[in-house]
Design an enzyme around this catalytic site. Sequence first.
Site, PDB file in Angstrom:
ATOM      1  N   ASP A  44       0.855  -1.179   0.000  1.00  0.00           N
ATOM      2  CA  ASP A  44       0.000   0.000   0.000  1.00  0.00           C
ATOM      3  C   ASP A  44       0.896   1.234   0.000  1.00  0.00           C
ATOM      4  O   ASP A  44       2.106   1.137   0.163  1.00  0.00           O
ATOM      5  CB  ASP A  44      -0.980  -0.019   1.169  1.00  0.00           C
ATOM      6  N   SER A  45       0.304   2.404  -0.169  1.00  0.00           N
ATOM      7  CA  SER A  45       1.102   3.578  -0.512  1.00  0.00           C
ATOM      8  C   SER A  45       1.520   4.443   0.665  1.00  0.00           C
ATOM      9  O   SER A  45       2.327   5.347   0.521  1.00  0.00           O
ATOM     10  CB  SER A  45       0.296   4.457  -1.467  1.00  0.00           C
ATOM     11  N   GLY A  46       0.934   4.190   1.830  1.00  0.00           N
ATOM     12  CA  GLY A  46       1.080   5.127   2.937  1.00  0.00           C
ATOM     13  C   GLY A  46      -0.121   6.027   3.049  1.00  0.00           C
ATOM     14  O   GLY A  46      -0.283   6.770   4.022  1.00  0.00           O
ATOM     15  N   GLY A  47      -1.012   5.976   2.053  1.00  0.00           N
ATOM     16  CA  GLY A  47      -2.196   6.830   2.054  1.00  0.00           C
ATOM     17  C   GLY A  47      -3.126   6.546   3.217  1.00  0.00           C
ATOM     18  O   GLY A  47      -3.749   7.463   3.761  1.00  0.00           O
ATOM     19  N   PHE A  48      -3.234   5.277   3.617  1.00  0.00           N
ATOM     20  CA  PHE A  48      -4.131   4.965   4.737  1.00  0.00           C
ATOM     21  C   PHE A  48      -3.639   5.609   6.028  1.00  0.00           C
ATOM     22  O   PHE A  48      -4.433   5.975   6.888  1.00  0.00           O
ATOM     23  CB  PHE A  48      -4.280   3.450   4.923  1.00  0.00           C
ATOM     24  N   ASP A  78      -2.625   8.405  -2.027  1.00  0.00           N
ATOM     25  CA  ASP A  78      -3.922   9.080  -2.024  1.00  0.00           C
ATOM     26  C   ASP A  78      -4.243   9.545  -0.613  1.00  0.00           C
ATOM     27  O   ASP A  78      -3.513   9.256   0.331  1.00  0.00           O
ATOM     28  CB  ASP A  78      -5.021   8.116  -2.511  1.00  0.00           C
ATOM     29  N   GLN A 118     -11.665   7.246  -4.831  1.00  0.00           N
ATOM     30  CA  GLN A 118     -12.148   7.768  -3.555  1.00  0.00           C
ATOM     31  C   GLN A 118     -13.441   8.543  -3.780  1.00  0.00           C
ATOM     32  O   GLN A 118     -13.882   8.730  -4.901  1.00  0.00           O
ATOM     33  CB  GLN A 118     -11.081   8.666  -2.912  1.00  0.00           C
ATOM     34  N   GLY A 138     -11.251   3.957   0.853  1.00  0.00           N
ATOM     35  CA  GLY A 138     -12.090   4.830   1.666  1.00  0.00           C
ATOM     36  C   GLY A 138     -13.421   4.234   2.060  1.00  0.00           C
ATOM     37  O   GLY A 138     -14.349   4.957   2.428  1.00  0.00           O
ATOM     38  N   ASP A 175      -8.077  -7.407   0.982  1.00  0.00           N
ATOM     39  CA  ASP A 175      -7.131  -7.587   2.087  1.00  0.00           C
ATOM     40  C   ASP A 175      -7.821  -7.139   3.353  1.00  0.00           C
ATOM     41  O   ASP A 175      -8.713  -6.291   3.323  1.00  0.00           O
ATOM     42  CB  ASP A 175      -5.861  -6.748   1.887  1.00  0.00           C
ATOM     43  N   CYS A 179      -5.927 -27.321   7.523  1.00  0.00           N
ATOM     44  CA  CYS A 179      -4.898 -26.371   7.978  1.00  0.00           C
ATOM     45  C   CYS A 179      -3.981 -27.043   8.993  1.00  0.00           C
ATOM     46  O   CYS A 179      -4.327 -28.087   9.557  1.00  0.00           O
ATOM     47  CB  CYS A 179      -5.551 -25.121   8.575  1.00  0.00           C
TER      48      CYS A 179
END
Length: 377
Positions: free
Chosen positions: A93-97, A147, A198, A225, A275, A315
């Site tokens: 992920d980009s760091g946007g969260f 974002d 978004q 979002g 995810d 499992c």
Amino acid sequence: MVIKVYKLLNVDGRAKRAEVHTVHGVIQTPVFMNVGTAGAIKGAVSSMDLKEIKCQVELSNTYHLHVRPGDDVIKKLGGLHKFMVWDRPILTDSGGFQVFSLSGLRKIKEEGVYFSSHVDGRKIFMGPEESMQIQSNIASTIAMAFDECAPYPATREYMQNSVDRTTRWLKRCKTEMNRLNSLEDTINKKQMLFGINQGGTYEDIRIEHAKVISKLDLDGYAVGGLAVGESHEEMYRILEEVVPHLPQNKPTYLMGVGTPINILESVERGIDFFDCVYPARNGRHGHVYTNFGKLNLWNAKFQLDDRPIEEGCQCPACKHYSRAYIRHLLKAKEMLGMRLCVLHNLYFYNTLMEEIRDAIDKNEYQEYKNNKIENML
């Protein structure tokens, strides 16, 4: 013959069954990405374990890896695949969260976001170019555009301004990603870029944004979002409205979602990638998923229960251990208890996705989904 990056195999209603061809292997979709924020799944789960529990894609966090050990360190060690000994796809992920989740530690400007590190308080700046550079250093298979994940609720004016800035940032991300992929010392010169839609729960803003970013011809598109406070019904409504305006010949990713029922409903609305931290987080607290709902293994009723978590499950936990033993481990604060619950939950999610793919292949998705949800409720 040129193989398409995204190969649509079947469509059942709006549910899509596809393959995504990447430099690190083929992803069968719909897929659940197993979340390893700092380059590992919380709960003492190794890369070797991930293969045993049928993980296709591991997801790591750009911001957290930038803070430690540092993306420069990861690049010097050959990239995240080599660092964590994983040869299948990785999405970062980009760091946007963190723009959303660390709202008390950041300031948003046109050039990017100024953070205070949650670890040691040091000042960090991240904009579109910096996010792409960090993800290029990490050398993930798929990089996410930078974002703003806007808060919920937000005014229409705030949301429109935020979305417009996210669009400007996306164009900067694409330019920078193309530049980085052309450099000689870039580890993964075929790094893919997904843009993020978004707009909160304003469907007209969402739809217009989807149309605008679709013209950029990216490798894939995410819906961001959501699952930030709105109801499940609102989330499903937005997906129904916006997904038809994103390219059907590209992967569509619903970020940060969700429960098994969320996934089943969202696949029906055209989502390929998912995810969520739920399976690992719940597992660490002794809450395990089954096809007949969730169990809390801390409950006294499992003290003498010699059955596996779920009969027939293959499992590592269910093949060898009883509910009673895992409950004992949890109560004794033995790490093995937490680990077995996490392995079971991730295996359950990955197996759920296999069943979903099989149902779409057979054009039986609606019936499968309805039966699955009825059993889980």
